[in-house]
Design a protein around this motif. Sequence first.
Motif, PDB file in Angstrom:
ATOM      1  N   ASP A 123     -35.809 -20.594  66.795  1.00  0.00           N
ATOM      2  CA  ASP A 123     -36.290 -20.393  65.430  1.00  0.00           C
ATOM      3  C   ASP A 123     -37.114 -21.594  64.945  1.00  0.00           C
ATOM      4  N   ILE A 124     -38.044 -22.010  65.809  1.00  0.00           N
ATOM      5  CA  ILE A 124     -38.953 -23.113  65.501  1.00  0.00           C
ATOM      6  C   ILE A 124     -40.341 -22.500  65.316  1.00  0.00           C
ATOM      7  N   PRO A 125     -41.039 -22.828  64.231  1.00  0.00           N
ATOM      8  CA  PRO A 125     -42.407 -22.304  64.092  1.00  0.00           C
ATOM      9  C   PRO A 125     -43.216 -22.635  65.349  1.00  0.00           C
ATOM     10  N   ARG A 126     -43.941 -21.645  65.873  1.00  0.00           N
ATOM     11  CA  ARG A 126     -44.634 -21.783  67.161  1.00  0.00           C
ATOM     12  C   ARG A 126     -45.534 -23.013  67.208  1.00  0.00           C
ATOM     13  N   ARG A 127     -46.348 -23.199  66.180  1.00  0.00           N
ATOM     14  CA  ARG A 127     -47.277 -24.341  66.171  1.00  0.00           C
ATOM     15  C   ARG A 127     -46.502 -25.654  66.207  1.00  0.00           C
ATOM     16  N   TYR A 128     -45.445 -25.717  65.429  1.00  0.00           N
ATOM     17  CA  TYR A 128     -44.633 -26.933  65.377  1.00  0.00           C
ATOM     18  C   TYR A 128     -43.934 -27.162  66.709  1.00  0.00           C
ATOM     19  N   CYS A 129     -43.502 -26.095  67.341  1.00  0.00           N
ATOM     20  CA  CYS A 129     -42.848 -26.191  68.649  1.00  0.00           C
ATOM     21  C   CYS A 129     -43.817 -26.789  69.667  1.00  0.00           C
ATOM     22  N   GLY A 130     -45.063 -26.372  69.624  1.00  0.00           N
ATOM     23  CA  GLY A 130     -46.066 -26.930  70.525  1.00  0.00           C
ATOM     24  C   GLY A 130     -46.260 -28.422  70.307  1.00  0.00           C
ATOM     25  N   ASP A 131     -46.272 -28.846  69.041  1.00  0.00           N
ATOM     26  CA  ASP A 131     -46.406 -30.271  68.727  1.00  0.00           C
ATOM     27  C   ASP A 131     -45.209 -31.063  69.260  1.00  0.00           C
TER      28      ASP A 131
END
Length: 132
Positions: free
Chosen positions: A34-42
Motif C-alpha cells: 500500500d505504497i503509492p507507486r511513484r513513491y515506491c519507485g523513489d
Amino acid sequence: MIRLAARTQYALRAMIALAVHGPMSLDRLAADQDIPRRYCGDVLRFLRQADLVHSQRGSDGGYRLAHPAERITLADVIQATEGVSPPPPHFSGAAEPLTEIWERLHRHQSTLLSEITLAHVIGSSNEETTHR
C-alpha cells in the motif's frame, strides 16, 4: 522515541516484503505494501543506490534483495533513506545530566537497529503467526 520519515517506513516495508516474497515487480510491491507507486519507485532508487536491492528489467524483471536477509539490518535500511543519524543533543546547566542519558539512549538504539536483520523480523512475524 525514534521518528522515521515516511520514506523510511516505506523502505522498511518494501524490504520486508522482498525478504518474504522474493523478487517482485514495482507494481506488485507497491500494491502489496500500500505504497503509492511513484513513491515506491523513489524509495527503491534509494535502496538500489545503497546496494540493498537489485533491479532487473524485462518480463521477468523486478526488484530483489541484493544480499541475504540475514545480512541486511534495519540500520542499513534506515541509513539508506535517512543518512547517518545526528549526534544526540547536548544539554547545559541544570539539564546537563540529560546529555549522558540521551547519549546512552542513542547508543542503545543504534546497537539494537544494527543487530536486528530482516531475517529476524520475518522470523518473529512467523513465530507470532504460529502462536495465534
